[in-house]
Design an enzyme around this catalytic site. Structure first.
Site, PDB file in Angstrom:
ATOM      1  N   SER A   1      46.282  44.111  38.465  1.00 55.35           N
ATOM      2  CA  SER A   1      45.323  43.280  38.148  1.00 55.35           C
ATOM      3  C   SER A   1      44.418  44.418  38.510  1.00 55.35           C
ATOM      4  CB  SER A   1      45.424  41.835  38.913  1.00 55.35           C
ATOM      5  OG  SER A   1      43.960  41.231  38.902  1.00 55.35           O
ATOM      6  N   SER A   2      42.698  43.967  38.179  1.00 59.60           N
ATOM      7  CA  SER A   2      41.764  44.572  37.934  1.00 59.60           C
ATOM      8  C   SER A   2      41.188  44.268  38.874  1.00 59.60           C
ATOM      9  CB  SER A   2      41.456  44.158  36.793  1.00 59.60           C
ATOM     10  OG  SER A   2      40.663  42.623  36.816  1.00 59.60           O
ATOM     11  N   CYS A   3      41.814  43.181  40.059  1.00 55.80           N
ATOM     12  CA  CYS A   3      41.124  42.633  41.017  1.00 55.80           C
ATOM     13  C   CYS A   3      41.665  43.042  42.383  1.00 55.80           C
ATOM     14  CB  CYS A   3      41.974  40.605  41.288  1.00 55.80           C
ATOM     15  SG  CYS A   3      43.212  40.866  41.947  1.00 55.80           S
TER      16      CYS A   3
ATOM     17  N   HIS B  97      41.980  29.749  36.316  1.00 55.82           N
ATOM     18  CA  HIS B  97      40.770  30.968  35.821  1.00 55.82           C
ATOM     19  C   HIS B  97      40.133  30.210  35.604  1.00 55.82           C
ATOM     20  CE1 HIS B  97      44.548  33.950  37.051  1.00 55.82           C
ATOM     21  NE2 HIS B  97      43.511  34.293  38.330  1.00 55.82           N
TER      22      HIS B  97
ATOM     23  N   TYR C 163      46.769  39.011  47.550  1.00 63.47           N
ATOM     24  CA  TYR C 163      47.585  39.030  46.585  1.00 63.47           C
ATOM     25  C   TYR C 163      47.381  40.577  46.052  1.00 63.47           C
ATOM     26  CZ  TYR C 163      47.757  38.999  41.505  1.00 63.47           C
ATOM     27  OH  TYR C 163      48.060  39.304  39.719  1.00 63.47           O
TER      28      TYR C 163
ATOM     29  N   LYS D  36      49.947  43.036  45.157  1.00 64.98           N
ATOM     30  CA  LYS D  36      50.029  44.379  43.519  1.00 64.98           C
ATOM     31  C   LYS D  36      50.224  45.596  43.869  1.00 64.98           C
ATOM     32  CE  LYS D  36      50.705  41.259  40.584  1.00 64.98           C
ATOM     33  NZ  LYS D  36      51.737  41.293  39.936  1.00 64.98           N
TER      34      LYS D  36
HETATM   35  O1  GFB Z   1      38.191  33.591  36.780  1.00 64.79           O
HETATM   36  P1  GFB Z   1      38.284  33.670  38.526  1.00 64.79           P
HETATM   37  O2  GFB Z   1      39.058  32.461  39.286  1.00 64.79           O
HETATM   38  O3  GFB Z   1      38.751  34.809  39.486  1.00 64.79           O
HETATM   39  O4  GFB Z   1      36.492  33.171  39.142  1.00 64.79           O
HETATM   40  P2  GFB Z   1      38.108  36.468  39.515  1.00 64.79           P
HETATM   41  C1  GFB Z   1      36.297  34.470  37.926  1.00 64.79           C
HETATM   42  C2  GFB Z   1      34.040  33.971  38.303  1.00 64.79           C
HETATM   43  O5  GFB Z   1      34.334  32.234  37.272  1.00 64.79           O
HETATM   44  C3  GFB Z   1      34.213  33.399  40.011  1.00 64.79           C
HETATM   45  C4  GFB Z   1      33.566  31.778  38.282  1.00 64.79           C
HETATM   46  O6  GFB Z   1      33.329  34.003  40.066  1.00 64.79           O
HETATM   47  C5  GFB Z   1      34.400  32.456  39.632  1.00 64.79           C
HETATM   48  O7  GFB Z   1      33.340  31.180  41.020  1.00 64.79           O
HETATM   49  N1  GFB Z   1      34.167  29.868  38.050  1.00 64.79           N
HETATM   50  C6  GFB Z   1      32.890  29.610  37.493  1.00 64.79           C
HETATM   51  C7  GFB Z   1      35.108  29.711  38.291  1.00 64.79           C
HETATM   52  N2  GFB Z   1      33.449  28.355  36.979  1.00 64.79           N
HETATM   53  C8  GFB Z   1      34.595  28.387  37.489  1.00 64.79           C
HETATM   54  C9  GFB Z   1      35.663  26.871  37.414  1.00 64.79           C
HETATM   55  O8  GFB Z   1      35.908  25.970  37.011  1.00 64.79           O
HETATM   56  N3  GFB Z   1      37.259  27.997  37.965  1.00 64.79           N
HETATM   57  C10 GFB Z   1      37.572  29.129  38.470  1.00 64.79           C
HETATM   58  N4  GFB Z   1      38.501  29.391  38.707  1.00 64.79           N
HETATM   59  N5  GFB Z   1      36.083  30.037  38.133  1.00 64.79           N
HETATM   60  C11 GFB Z   1      40.612  36.757  39.822  1.00 64.79           C
HETATM   61  C12 GFB Z   1      41.453  36.320  41.300  1.00 64.79           C
HETATM   62  O9  GFB Z   1      38.938  36.127  40.338  1.00 64.79           O
HETATM   63  O10 GFB Z   1      41.075  37.103  39.116  1.00 64.79           O
HETATM   64  C13 GFB Z   1      42.807  36.294  41.026  1.00 64.79           C
HETATM   65  O11 GFB Z   1      41.576  36.101  42.287  1.00 64.79           O
HETATM   66  C14 GFB Z   1      43.786  37.878  39.780  1.00 64.79           C
HETATM   67  O12 GFB Z   1      43.861  37.479  42.089  1.00 64.79           O
HETATM   68  C15 GFB Z   1      42.561  36.948  38.784  1.00 64.79           C
HETATM   69  O13 GFB Z   1      43.661  39.264  40.126  1.00 64.79           O
HETATM   70  C16 GFB Z   1      42.935  38.197  36.960  1.00 64.79           C
HETATM   71  O14 GFB Z   1      38.147  36.405  38.476  1.00 64.79           O
HETATM   72  O15 GFB Z   1      37.191  35.870  40.348  1.00 64.79           O
END
Ligand code: GFB
Length: 314
Positions: free
Chosen positions: A108-110, A180, A137, A141
């Site tokens: 994953s890119s993370c 996400h 995580y 990975k």
């Molecule tokens: O997609 P996300 O949960 O994961 O959050 P990451 C991306 C950004 O969107 C963060 C914002 O800055 C969140 O604060 N965001 C805004 C929200 N509103 C929302 C919402 O309602 N829900 C969520 N979930 N986010 C993940 C990793 O990071 O990337 C995983 O934690 C995985 O391990 C994934 O690798 C691909 O992109 O920040």
């Protein structure tokens, strides 16, 4: 790998696994091997051994993992570490032991350093501190990538590792606590448009930038690389373009027809400020993403509406 190869897709019901199954079925693959969670717990080493001995797959797409958004990762690190280590260790080891011709692993890119130079090149892996919210995580990975490279080095096992950017599409998780950002915002804006809510709350400042790849593009890249790539070096898979969370929210509001206010809740974590992938290695190998973001979100929203109409659990 052809239409008569025995192909095991681990995690066939998930966002990525279901897209890979769709892609292989579109080519008329006759020998797809899948196992439901009820039938096979991938964390159970003995059960995995029996499965490989019985099914004898030739190719393995390891698309099974415990995944989630920033909140799920930050609140359940023990599950993310243990489940992902167990799943990948069992599948990679059994695949090698039973003479699988090639295995494809998904990172994953993370997993790249939180402050890696952008766009992120594959060689930046392990060159800096990780994003704390999903460190468990990411380390799991990274261990999976190392295991693929070690089995290639010690045993000549042909395992390849892809590093996809943030993915979205049909089959995504729309649960507001564990999902996400993209599916979460599709659901939030849809429900707000339906209810006439005056505002939609978006986590964080809206300033972080994210790159989004439609899962059907990822599936296409996975099949392409399974056929044409055989090196231990990891390969980034993305679109090469990103946008801010605020811009994404505006785009999804427009697609869902929501006209109310966007409120940003800065008490929620932003996570990594940016994780745009350098996709030049994959471009040199001959593959580029095709699904534009707006069209991809429209197709995903359509799928979401069809599932909601049929009352399918999403
Ligand atoms: O997609 P996300 O949960 O994961 O959050 P990451 C991306 C950004 O969107 C963060 C914002 O800055 C969140 O604060 N965001 C805004 C929200 N509103 C929302 C919402 O309602 N829900 C969520 N979930 N986010 C993940 C990793 O990071 O990337 C995983 O934690 C995985 O391990 C994934 O690798 C691909 O992109 O920040």
């Amino acid at each position: 790998m052809d239409a008569h190869s025995r192909i095991y897709v681990a995690g066939h019901r998930g966002l990525v696994g279901s897209a890979i199954v769709r892609r292989l079925e579109s080519e008329g693959c006759q020998e797809l091997i899948t196992a439901s969670r009820e039938r096979l717990d991938l964390r159970d080493e003995g059960a995995m051994e029996e499965f490989f001995a019985r099914e004898q797959p030739e190719f393995v797409f390891l698309a099974a993992a415990k995944v989630g958004g920033i909140l799920a990762n930050a609140s359940r690190p023990a599950e993310f570490l243990r489940d992902n280590l167990a799943i990948q260790t069992n599948v990679i080891h059994s695949a090698w032991k039973h003479g699988v011709s090639k295995l494809l692993f998904l990172g994953s890119s993370c997993i790249y350093p939180k402050f890696a130079p952008q766009p992120i090149r594959e060689e930046y892996l392990l060159t800096g501190e990780l994003e704390p919210t999903n460190q468990a995580y990411a380390i799991a990975k990274i261990a999976g990538i190392q295991m693929c490279q070690a089995y290639r080095q010690q045993y000549g096992f042909p395992a390849i590792s892809l590093m996809p950017t943030n993915l979205y599409g049909p089959g995504d998780n729309f649960n507001l606590e564990s999902s996400h950002v993209l599916p979460a915002l599709v659901r939030k804006f849809h429900e707000a448009a339906e209810s006439g809510a005056p505002e939609v709350v978006i986590w964080g400042t809206g300033a972080p930038r994210r790159e989004f790849l439609h899962v059907d593009d990822l599936a296409d890249a996975a099949v392409f690389l399974m056929r044409s790539y055989d090196s231990g070096e990891i390969v980034n898979v993305g679109t090469g373009r990103d946008l801010t969370i605020a811009e994404l929210a505006g785009l999804i509001a427009r697609i869902t027809g929501y006209r109310g206010k966007l409120a940003f809740d800065a008490s929620r974590p932003d996570g990594t400020p940016r994780k745009l992938l350098d996709v030049s290695r994959l471009a040199r190998l001959g593959w580029k993403a095709r699904i534009p973001l707006e069209e991809g979100i429209r197709r995903t929203y359509q799928w979401y509406l069809e599932q909601a109409a049929s009352h399918t659990r999403i």
